[in-house]
Design an enzyme around this catalytic site. Sequence first.
Site, PDB file in Angstrom:
ATOM      1  N   ASN A 164      -7.373   4.196   9.675  1.00 55.66           N
ATOM      2  CA  ASN A 164      -6.516   3.124  10.151  1.00 55.66           C
ATOM      3  C   ASN A 164      -6.585   2.971  11.779  1.00 55.66           C
ATOM      4  O   ASN A 164      -6.496   2.117  12.280  1.00 55.66           O
ATOM      5  CB  ASN A 164      -5.171   2.793   9.480  1.00 55.66           C
ATOM      6  CG  ASN A 164      -4.289   4.112   9.912  1.00 55.66           C
ATOM      7  OD1 ASN A 164      -4.413   5.016   9.342  1.00 55.66           O
ATOM      8  ND2 ASN A 164      -3.361   4.008  10.527  1.00 55.66           N
ATOM      9  N   THR A 170      10.263  -7.753 -11.949  1.00 58.42           N
ATOM     10  CA  THR A 170       9.521  -9.076 -12.344  1.00 58.42           C
ATOM     11  C   THR A 170       8.503  -9.135 -11.284  1.00 58.42           C
ATOM     12  O   THR A 170       8.318  -9.006 -10.269  1.00 58.42           O
ATOM     13  CB  THR A 170      10.603  -9.983 -12.122  1.00 58.42           C
ATOM     14  OG1 THR A 170      11.491  -9.945 -13.161  1.00 58.42           O
ATOM     15  CG2 THR A 170      10.067 -11.584 -12.492  1.00 58.42           C
ATOM     16  N   GLY A 193       0.869  -1.166  -0.070  1.00 55.55           N
ATOM     17  CA  GLY A 193       0.006   0.064  -0.005  1.00 55.55           C
ATOM     18  C   GLY A 193       0.791   1.147  -0.112  1.00 55.55           C
ATOM     19  O   GLY A 193       0.650   2.320  -0.643  1.00 55.55           O
ATOM     20  N   GLY A 235      -2.451  -6.055   0.011  1.00 56.17           N
ATOM     21  CA  GLY A 235      -3.145  -7.286   0.435  1.00 56.17           C
ATOM     22  C   GLY A 235      -2.956  -7.916   1.761  1.00 56.17           C
ATOM     23  O   GLY A 235      -3.994  -8.597   1.995  1.00 56.17           O
ATOM     24  N   HIS A 236      -2.034  -7.519   2.594  1.00 57.14           N
ATOM     25  CA  HIS A 236      -1.859  -8.132   3.922  1.00 57.14           C
ATOM     26  C   HIS A 236      -3.059  -7.400   4.829  1.00 57.14           C
ATOM     27  O   HIS A 236      -3.150  -7.851   5.788  1.00 57.14           O
ATOM     28  CB  HIS A 236      -0.591  -7.723   4.437  1.00 57.14           C
ATOM     29  CG  HIS A 236      -0.291  -6.430   5.112  1.00 57.14           C
ATOM     30  ND1 HIS A 236      -0.077  -6.315   6.263  1.00 57.14           N
ATOM     31  CD2 HIS A 236       0.198  -5.306   4.166  1.00 57.14           C
ATOM     32  CE1 HIS A 236       0.291  -4.898   6.287  1.00 57.14           C
ATOM     33  NE2 HIS A 236       0.542  -4.259   5.350  1.00 57.14           N
ATOM     34  N   CYS A 267       2.238   1.738  13.127  1.00 55.83           N
ATOM     35  CA  CYS A 267       3.188   2.258  12.325  1.00 55.83           C
ATOM     36  C   CYS A 267       4.272   3.151  12.849  1.00 55.83           C
ATOM     37  O   CYS A 267       5.119   3.568  12.361  1.00 55.83           O
ATOM     38  CB  CYS A 267       2.793   2.733  10.789  1.00 55.83           C
ATOM     39  SG  CYS A 267       1.959   1.424   9.940  1.00 55.83           S
TER      40      CYS A 267
HETATM   41  N1  PLP Z   1      -2.340   3.175   4.518  1.00 54.68           N
HETATM   42  C1  PLP Z   1      -3.166   3.021   5.468  1.00 54.68           C
HETATM   43  C2  PLP Z   1      -4.592   3.471   5.681  1.00 54.68           C
HETATM   44  C3  PLP Z   1      -2.747   2.020   6.239  1.00 54.68           C
HETATM   45  O1  PLP Z   1      -3.423   1.369   7.293  1.00 54.68           O
HETATM   46  C4  PLP Z   1      -1.523   1.067   5.783  1.00 54.68           C
HETATM   47  C5  PLP Z   1      -0.899  -0.115   6.818  1.00 54.68           C
HETATM   48  O2  PLP Z   1      -1.069   0.161   7.908  1.00 54.68           O
HETATM   49  C6  PLP Z   1      -0.757   1.633   4.620  1.00 54.68           C
HETATM   50  C7  PLP Z   1      -1.405   2.635   3.764  1.00 54.68           C
HETATM   51  C8  PLP Z   1       0.587   0.830   4.256  1.00 54.68           C
HETATM   52  O3  PLP Z   1       0.158  -0.284   3.640  1.00 54.68           O
HETATM   53  P1  PLP Z   1       1.398  -1.233   3.494  1.00 54.68           P
HETATM   54  O4  PLP Z   1       1.568  -1.703   4.900  1.00 54.68           O
HETATM   55  O5  PLP Z   1       0.728  -2.334   2.619  1.00 54.68           O
HETATM   56  O6  PLP Z   1       2.654  -0.319   2.940  1.00 54.68           O
END
Ligand code: PLP
Length: 378
Positions: free
Chosen positions: A150, A238, A70, A201-202, A323
């Site tokens: 989030n 790739t 993401g 994806g995760h 994060c």
């Molecule tokens: N955007 C939001 C709202 C998220 O919650 C997150 C991950 O917690 C991200 C972006 C980043 O995604 P990724 O962990 O796949 O880089």
Amino acid sequence: MSIYLDNAATTCVCPEAAEAAVNAMRTVYGNPSSGHAAGREAKHLLDASRETVTAALGCTAREVYFTSCGTESDNWALVRGAEKASHVGRHIISSAAEHEAVLKPLEYLAAHGFEVTLLKPRADGAIAPEDVAAALRADTCLVSLMMVNNETGAVTDIAAVAAALKAVGSKALLHTDAVQGFLHVPFAAAKLGADLISVSGHKIHAPKGVGALYIRQGVRLNPYLMGGGQESGLRSGTEAMPQIAAFAAAVKAAQGSAEADRGRVARLRQAAAERLCAENPDIVIIGGGAPHILCFSLPGYRSEVIMNVLESKGIFVSKGSACKKGRRSHVLEAMGLPARVIDGAVRVSLSRFTTESEMDALCSAVSEARRTVRAALR
Ligand code: PLP
């Protein structure tokens, strides 16, 4: 047995996705760009995977580009989106509640001659479309707002934001970070009105290390990664077939019962919120809107203390965003919440695998944690 309630941070890989990843590593392991049969087989898997993700996003296959996460999708959309639309002007609108994957590229853009307006969320944690309309200028080239926050689960009405842009004939590109929205709140890219949509994806039971960027047909972004010309020349490298195949398998596994799962998860969330409020009169429920995120605060009880008590019972939740460890949440600060509320904030995030008994155990443990901590403080 542990109870995992931190699904907004990441999810377990579902069996279908794990199987698809193994198949792409052990059996269909060719390079999709190779001209021989093994390559063609991998290309077929790539195309089929794109079709699946495309169907879930509600767009056409030519509009979906696989990325590594993401964060990459957000970085690509922001940096190349602003660059592409800079003929309109150099003003960008976003919000103070965005994920760092958006805020950091915005800092980069601000350091490179763009002017950034960060809107504040309203009391419910969402960005009001009227506030976007009021901030729009003739030189606004990009608007980037997350679909689901989030930390709080607050849902911003992206379709209404798109309508507000259209109403004044804005030429700005509209990006939405739908990493927490994809499959959790229903939307179809073709109808949403956004030009760029990031997903990962995760967060939906695929492995870490795969995402996608929807780029509306007609929007010609420059590539973010340059090289061998994969992904129609827009995202070289790739293709990460195990992750991509697993992403598609996770999407397919979720899709069959997506609506029913959303309803069930929303009911579990609501029941937990009601029980927590009944048992803890001082509790503050923060934000809300998305079915899978429940953010609450016990003011005066530090979130790490509550988290630790829960962990001692095998229950995993999170304090604000996973994060940005150790810092007060910029999202809750942007909502103007008092420090006592922010410092006591806990995020519980569910998945379609979450059960009623797990949520019951959470509620009992929170109420008990509060009683234990209060007794210790006396
Ligand atoms: N955007 C939001 C709202 C998220 O919650 C997150 C991950 O917690 C991200 C972006 C980043 O995604 P990724 O962990 O796949 O880089």
